[in-house]
Design a protein around this motif. Structure first.
Motif, PDB file in Angstrom:
ATOM      1  N   SER A  64      22.551  38.773 -19.496  1.00 31.24           N
ATOM      2  CA  SER A  64      22.916  37.505 -18.873  1.00 31.24           C
ATOM      3  C   SER A  64      22.287  36.337 -19.631  1.00 31.24           C
ATOM      4  N   VAL A  75      26.024  34.233 -16.249  1.00 29.78           N
ATOM      5  CA  VAL A  75      26.654  35.344 -15.548  1.00 29.78           C
ATOM      6  C   VAL A  75      25.820  35.601 -14.293  1.00 29.78           C
ATOM      7  N   ARG A  81      32.500  38.474 -13.130  1.00 27.88           N
ATOM      8  CA  ARG A  81      31.903  38.687 -14.453  1.00 27.88           C
ATOM      9  C   ARG A  81      30.588  39.442 -14.327  1.00 27.88           C
TER      10      ARG A  81
END
Length: 188
Positions: A64, A75, A81
């Protein structure tokens, strides 16, 4: 017979918990000319906050952050996602248990220049070890605690790996399969 006198480690690593059980294997004469292997539980360590999900969470945070820095796209866990990235993290963790290097692709992860892009990540075991070091250190500490907590008494009670029932087999113990896993977990 091959495990006679050996200390065998049994690992149960679940999604969110880990249990480490040490058993001592010994031979017992059944009085009819046969020798059976029996196991005695000598130490148990349990952690309700050490499992596969925690490894995946650390991988998710790592990737992330890469997405945020490289693609300017955060994210978030629980988003579409985020769910796709979490599935990729679980996949690569499982693949790296068998392979030395692997990769995974997450569809529609980045929105660079208002165009949705797929992103491919590659990871090797050394990189994985660095990302999850805090959990590996806890795992090693639990193994050491299990060894340090071995009960050494002269009672003849036998126990199966996960409960207090009797475990007796002819020849080699079924616990043979975990010897390599125990050696690998404590080796590196």
């Amino acid at each position: 017979a091959a495990l006679k006198g050996k200390l065998v480690a049994l690992f149960d690593v679940g999604s969110v918990q880990t249990t480490i059980i040490l058993v001592k294997v010994f031979e017992v004469d059944d009085g009819k000319g046969k020798t059976n292997s029996e196991c005695k539980k000598v130490s148990v360590i349990h952690d309700d906050a050490l499992g596969g999900l925690y490894f995946d969470d650390l991988l998710f945070s790592h990737y992330s952050e890469i997405c945020r820095v490289s693609y300017g796209s955060a994210v978030v866990p629980g988003s579409r996602r985020g769910d796709r990235l979490m599935r990729g993290c679980e996949t690569i963790r499982k693949l790296l248990s068998q392979l030395s290097v692997s990769s995974f692709t997450v569809e529609n992860l980045s929105n660079k220049n208002d165009v949705s892009e797929d992103v491919t990540f590659t990871l090797n075991r050394d990189q994985l070890a660095g990302i999850v070091k805090v959990l590996v250190d806890r795992f090693r500490a639990h193994i050491q605690s299990a060894v340090d907590g071995i009960k050494d008494d002269s009672t003849t009670t036998t126990a199966a790996a996960a409960d207090d029932s009797t475990a007796s087999t002819e020849g080699e113990s079924a616990a043979t399969v975990v010897v390599a896993a125990a050696a690998a977990a404590s080796a590196g």
